[in-house]
Write an enzyme that holds these catalytic residues in place. Structure first.
Site, short mmCIF file in Angstrom:
data_model
loop_
_atom_site.label_atom_id
_atom_site.label_comp_id
_atom_site.label_asym_id
_atom_site.label_seq_id
_atom_site.Cartn_x
_atom_site.Cartn_y
_atom_site.Cartn_z
N ARG A 139 6.33 56.08 36.04
CA ARG A 139 6.44 57.11 35.22
C ARG A 139 7.73 57.28 35.03
O ARG A 139 8.76 57.13 35.55
CB ARG A 139 5.84 58.46 35.60
CG ARG A 139 4.13 58.46 35.72
CD ARG A 139 3.61 58.28 34.30
NE ARG A 139 2.03 57.95 34.54
CZ ARG A 139 1.42 56.85 34.41
NH1 ARG A 139 2.07 55.77 34.62
NH2 ARG A 139 0.25 56.79 34.51
N HIS A 145 3.84 50.02 27.57
CA HIS A 145 2.92 50.55 28.55
C HIS A 145 1.59 49.73 28.69
O HIS A 145 0.42 50.12 28.81
CB HIS A 145 2.31 51.99 28.16
CG HIS A 145 2.05 52.77 29.51
ND1 HIS A 145 2.18 54.17 29.40
CD2 HIS A 145 1.63 52.70 30.64
CE1 HIS A 145 1.67 54.65 30.48
NE2 HIS A 145 1.42 53.76 31.27
#
Length: 311
Positions: A226, A274
């Site tokens: 993250r 991502h």
């Protein structure tokens, strides 16, 4: 049998896989977005799917008792104020994808693949030698299932492997594990640094200008966890100064990142959207099916998320 709503932009694929795997014994309906979820929700107790979509409508679904995430990360639901239900996550499925991603980029870096292609385009005979992974050290932030898989792969390339976790407890495939209090000692020996950490208060800003400065010169950084773990400005400065030889980012505070974000033009920084691990129905539906059977039988569910810990 309890009917479940499946919430994801590719809900039809998940529905088909549940029906295939269970011969249609589990009643499911698919929702592609917030609007369809709001339309189809009728007191359903079980949801399976995208945490971001579910979090946006959770206040309007009072009867929910269990949510099975289709993401490795569950930040949107962790950050939601409601916690009167069981949240289960995804474990032991994304390790192979993320390991291939990490070592694909590490090998490309050491083999100078992008530079060789650039020189080829200029019709230049580029004889500069490649580097090697063997004999170097990789530091993996996070010793969970993803981190352990990356660590196992690292040994196949002859790397020494150190890990960082909240407690510093021993973990399979790691030569040494450090707790967060000793992050500077951990970083001092990392030629390559990979973060797989979730977003929690404990992981905020772990990689600052000060801590990045503890890495050996020319270290290489990859983030598949993250984005909160790293100070983007500090990363850009480290790349611009040559302190880091390069970096790969798959996660960001805002996705897509804005057009004027300095990350776009930072030297030796590669950006991916991502995609280091894809939530494919073939991987995730078996986890849901097993937990659904446990739910129906009143048994403890697997991979229950601790709201306070964030994972």
């Amino acid at each position: 049998m309890t009917e479940c709503l499946i919430i994801t932009p590719i809900a039809h694929e998940f529905v088909e896989e549940v029906e295939r795997l269970t011969d249609g014994k589990i009643p499911v309906r698919g929702c592609r977005d917030e609007a369809e979820l709001a339309e189809l929700y009728q007191g359903h107790r079980v949801l399976f799917g995208n945490p971001s979509i579910i979090a946006s409508t959770l206040d309007r679904m009072p009867d929910v008792e269990w949510i099975q995430s289709s993401w490795a990360g569950v930040t949107p639901l962790i950050e939601h104020k409601r916690r009167d239900y069981i949240l289960t996550g995804v474990k032991d499925v994304f390790g192979p994808q993320m390991s291939e991603y990490v070592f694909g980029y590490l090998l490309a870096h050491e083999l100078k693949i992008l530079e060789r292609k650039r020189r080829q385009d200029c019709q230049e005979w580029y004889k500069y030698h490649s580097g090697m992974l063997e004999g170097r050290s990789i530091g993996i932030m996070g010793t969970g299932s993803i981190g352990r898989h990356i660590a196992e792969t690292a040994h196949a390339f002859g790397l020494s492997v150190r890990g960082l976790s909240r407690t510093g407890a021993k973990a399979d495939h790691f030569d040494a594990v450090y707790d967060i209090e000793h992050i500077q000692s951990f970083l001092e020996g990392c030629h390559y640094l990979v973060s797989t950490l979730p977003k929690t208060p404990d992981t905020d800003g772990l990689l600052s200008a000060q801590t990045l400065g503890k890495l050996p010169a020319n270290a290489y950084f990859i983030n598949v966890g993250r984005s909160n773990v790293i100070d983007d400005e500090a990363l850009v400065r480290a790349l611009e100064s040559g302190r880091l030889s390069g970096a790969v980012l798959d996660v960001f505070d805002e996705e897509p990142i804005p057009a004027d974000d300095p990350l776009w033009t930072a030297p030796n920084l590669l950006i991916t959207a991502h995609i280091s691990a894809i939530s494919h129905p073939l991987l995730l539906v078996p986890i849901f099916v097993e937990n659904y059977e446990r739910f129906e039988q009143g048994k403890p569910l697997r991979h229950v998320v601790n709201f306070d810990a964030g994972y």
